[in-house]
Design a protein around this motif. Structure first.
Motif, PDB file in Angstrom:
ATOM      1  N   VAL A  74     -48.481 -35.913  38.404  1.00 19.34           N
ATOM      2  CA  VAL A  74     -48.024 -36.768  37.307  1.00 19.34           C
ATOM      3  C   VAL A  74     -46.711 -36.236  36.742  1.00 19.34           C
ATOM      4  O   VAL A  74     -46.550 -35.035  36.526  1.00 19.34           O
ATOM      5  N   GLY A  75     -45.767 -37.155  36.516  1.00 20.80           N
ATOM      6  CA  GLY A  75     -44.492 -36.793  35.916  1.00 20.80           C
ATOM      7  C   GLY A  75     -43.439 -36.323  36.908  1.00 20.80           C
ATOM      8  O   GLY A  75     -42.338 -35.953  36.507  1.00 20.80           O
ATOM      9  N   GLY A 133     -49.761 -46.920  38.714  1.00 23.24           N
ATOM     10  CA  GLY A 133     -49.266 -45.601  38.333  1.00 23.24           C
ATOM     11  C   GLY A 133     -48.167 -45.055  39.216  1.00 23.24           C
ATOM     12  O   GLY A 133     -47.609 -43.998  38.937  1.00 23.24           O
ATOM     13  N   ALA A 190     -47.118 -41.651  37.556  1.00 22.80           N
ATOM     14  CA  ALA A 190     -47.545 -41.716  36.156  1.00 22.80           C
ATOM     15  C   ALA A 190     -49.007 -41.318  36.043  1.00 22.80           C
ATOM     16  O   ALA A 190     -49.749 -41.315  37.037  1.00 22.80           O
ATOM     17  N   ASN A 191     -49.450 -41.030  34.826  1.00 22.09           N
ATOM     18  CA  ASN A 191     -50.838 -40.574  34.642  1.00 22.09           C
ATOM     19  C   ASN A 191     -51.860 -41.666  34.947  1.00 22.09           C
ATOM     20  O   ASN A 191     -53.025 -41.367  35.170  1.00 22.09           O
ATOM     21  N   THR A 192     -51.453 -42.931  34.994  1.00 20.66           N
ATOM     22  CA  THR A 192     -52.402 -44.001  35.339  1.00 20.66           C
ATOM     23  C   THR A 192     -52.756 -43.994  36.821  1.00 20.66           C
ATOM     24  O   THR A 192     -53.635 -44.737  37.241  1.00 20.66           O
ATOM     25  N   VAL A 241     -53.957 -41.259  38.312  1.00 23.96           N
ATOM     26  CA  VAL A 241     -55.040 -40.278  38.455  1.00 23.96           C
ATOM     27  C   VAL A 241     -56.370 -41.015  38.652  1.00 23.96           C
ATOM     28  O   VAL A 241     -56.611 -42.011  37.995  1.00 23.96           O
ATOM     29  N   THR A 266     -52.811 -35.320  40.698  1.00 21.19           N
ATOM     30  CA  THR A 266     -53.212 -34.341  39.692  1.00 21.19           C
ATOM     31  C   THR A 266     -52.328 -34.473  38.465  1.00 21.19           C
ATOM     32  O   THR A 266     -51.148 -34.805  38.560  1.00 21.19           O
ATOM     33  N   ASP A 267     -52.940 -34.228  37.333  1.00 22.52           N
ATOM     34  CA  ASP A 267     -52.216 -34.231  36.074  1.00 22.52           C
ATOM     35  C   ASP A 267     -51.928 -32.774  35.725  1.00 22.52           C
ATOM     36  O   ASP A 267     -52.492 -31.860  36.319  1.00 22.52           O
TER      37      ASP A 267
END
Length: 183
Positions: free
Chosen positions: A26-27, A57, A118-120, A122, A153-154
């Motif tokens: 993520v990110g 995501g 993005a976190n969506t 996950v 993974t976040d």
């Protein structure tokens, strides 16, 4: 659907997709590499199309053909094409077309698309790639869709708070202040 082999008599297209690095984080930015293999015994006899449907995501880092894209010889790609029946406010699809013949047993040039995670997305990003055309008969199209599941993974954030008992007691008794750390 009847699935048969075209070992000598016709083109038989199969999509290929790889992710730049796994797991997706993520990110961060990443890439997908797309191509088409002709498993048949003769070259493609018409143009063909790859449609890459990005999962929830996962978004394009740049517009089609922009920075980070590598569009192999013969390909023309358009990004953010909504599927039939979707509203026209955007989309999560990349459509690439080519008329460059793929010999039997050979693979097309590749298209590399840059994406942002993005976190969506996950815990898993299920990316769908389809190929059609090339003169491939209907009876051998059972291998024209590929779904690549990639773990996402976040960030794993840990907060450590240290305190002096002496000062904490003074703050609580004098000002009624207390604190808590939630993760």
């Amino acid at each position: 659907m009847l699935f048969r082999s075209c070992s000598t008599s016709c083109p038989d297209l199969r999509p290929n997709k790889t992710v730049g690095s796994s797991p997706l984080v993520v990110g961060t930015n990443n890439t997908y590499t797309l191509s088409v293999t002709n498993l048949g015994g003769i070259a493609t006899t018409a143009g063909y199309t790859m449609i890459d449907t990005l999962p929830t995501g996962i978004t394009l880092a740049t517009a089609g053909g922009g920075a980070g894209w590598t569009v192999g010889a013969g390909w023309t790609c358009t990004a953010n094409i909504p599927a039939v029946g979707e509203n026209g406010s955007g989309g999560s699809r990349v459509v690439c077309t080519s008329a460059t013949a793929i010999a039997g047993g050979a693979t097309s040039s590749a298209v590399v698309i840059p994406v942002v995670v993005a976190n969506t997305a996950v815990p898993t990003a299920a990316n769908n790639l389809q190929v059609s055309g090339g003169g491939e008969p209907v009876g051998v199209q059972g291998n024209n869709t590929l779904i690549v599941n990639t773990p996402v993974t976040d960030f794993d954030l840990t907060i450590t708070k240290t305190r002096s008992e002496e000062h904490t007691s003074e703050l609580q008794s004098r000002f009624g202040i207390s604190y808590a750390v939630f993760c």
